[in-house]
Design a protein around this motif. Structure first.
Motif, PDB file in Angstrom:
ATOM      1  N   ILE A 151     -17.603 -25.977  14.850  1.00  0.00           N
ATOM      2  CA  ILE A 151     -18.276 -24.686  14.683  1.00  0.00           C
ATOM      3  C   ILE A 151     -17.401 -23.563  15.246  1.00  0.00           C
ATOM      4  O   ILE A 151     -17.260 -22.495  14.635  1.00  0.00           O
ATOM      5  N   ALA A 155     -14.349 -22.958  13.028  1.00  0.00           N
ATOM      6  CA  ALA A 155     -14.722 -22.316  11.763  1.00  0.00           C
ATOM      7  C   ALA A 155     -14.833 -20.807  11.926  1.00  0.00           C
ATOM      8  O   ALA A 155     -14.328 -20.041  11.090  1.00  0.00           O
ATOM      9  N   SER A 156     -15.471 -20.379  13.005  1.00  0.00           N
ATOM     10  CA  SER A 156     -15.635 -18.935  13.176  1.00  0.00           C
ATOM     11  C   SER A 156     -14.360 -18.267  13.672  1.00  0.00           C
ATOM     12  O   SER A 156     -13.994 -17.184  13.207  1.00  0.00           O
ATOM     13  N   SER A 157     -13.662 -18.893  14.606  1.00  0.00           N
ATOM     14  CA  SER A 157     -12.463 -18.244  15.146  1.00  0.00           C
ATOM     15  C   SER A 157     -11.308 -18.256  14.149  1.00  0.00           C
ATOM     16  O   SER A 157     -10.537 -17.290  14.091  1.00  0.00           O
ATOM     17  N   SER A 195     -11.523 -18.214  10.826  1.00  0.00           N
ATOM     18  CA  SER A 195     -11.751 -17.235   9.754  1.00  0.00           C
ATOM     19  C   SER A 195     -11.526 -15.816  10.261  1.00  0.00           C
ATOM     20  O   SER A 195     -10.971 -14.973   9.546  1.00  0.00           O
ATOM     21  N   ALA A 196     -11.931 -15.551  11.506  1.00  0.00           N
ATOM     22  CA  ALA A 196     -11.665 -14.226  12.080  1.00  0.00           C
ATOM     23  C   ALA A 196     -10.170 -14.008  12.285  1.00  0.00           C
ATOM     24  O   ALA A 196      -9.650 -12.897  12.076  1.00  0.00           O
TER      25      ALA A 196
END
Length: 152
Positions: A104, A107-109, A111-112
């Motif tokens: 998780i 996935a967020s870091s 994409s950022a």
């Protein structure tokens, strides 16, 4: 398990594959057919899994296990059976939950980081540090599980 029970379980497992295709191809041609097919597949598969679990736990095998447990309780020979089992569960939970959390976070870091790199390429190193820190969570869980397994 008797032969009839095995045949019924195999038939139920095969039906868990065939029936969702029927629900998909013979149903209405709309967006809901995907959900209906998936729900039908999950229902049959997990129903078969639950039925197999219930049927495999009953019968003569559990009587023999109960007698063995009574012998162990009388002699005290298998001290640590429960603790080693709980240790394996703890190691599995440490590894799996840290892997899920790491996924998780990555996935967020990531994409950022890709969005930031596309605007300014000079921050590549800084953004990769954040992604690597998120991946480190999985390594920490793996190390903890090795420590738990080392105590068993």
């Amino acid at each position: 398990m008797s032969m009839v029970v095995r045949v019924l379980l195999v038939a139920a497992l095969i039906l868990s594959i065939i029936v969702p295709f029927g629900a998909y191809f013979l149903g209405e041609k709309n967006r809901r057919r995907y959900k209906r097919s998936l729900a039908c597949n999950c229902f049959f598969f997990f129903g078969t899994l639950a039925l197999a679990s219930i049927l495999s736990l009953g019968g003569a095998g559990s009587v023999q296990a109960a007698e063995a447990a009574a012998d162990v309780a009388a002699t005290g020979a298998a001290a640590g059976g429960l603790s080693s089992g709980l240790g394996y569960i703890a190691a599995a939970l440490a590894t799996s939950l840290s892997g899920i959390g790491s996924g998780i976070a990555v996935a967020s870091s990531a994409s950022a980081a890709l969005g930031a790199i596309s605007e300014d390429q000079s921050i590549f190193g800084k953004s990769m540090i954040f992604v690597a820190m998120a991946e480190g969570i999985a390594l920490y869980g793996l190390i903890i599980s090795f420590m738990i397994l080392g105590q068993l």
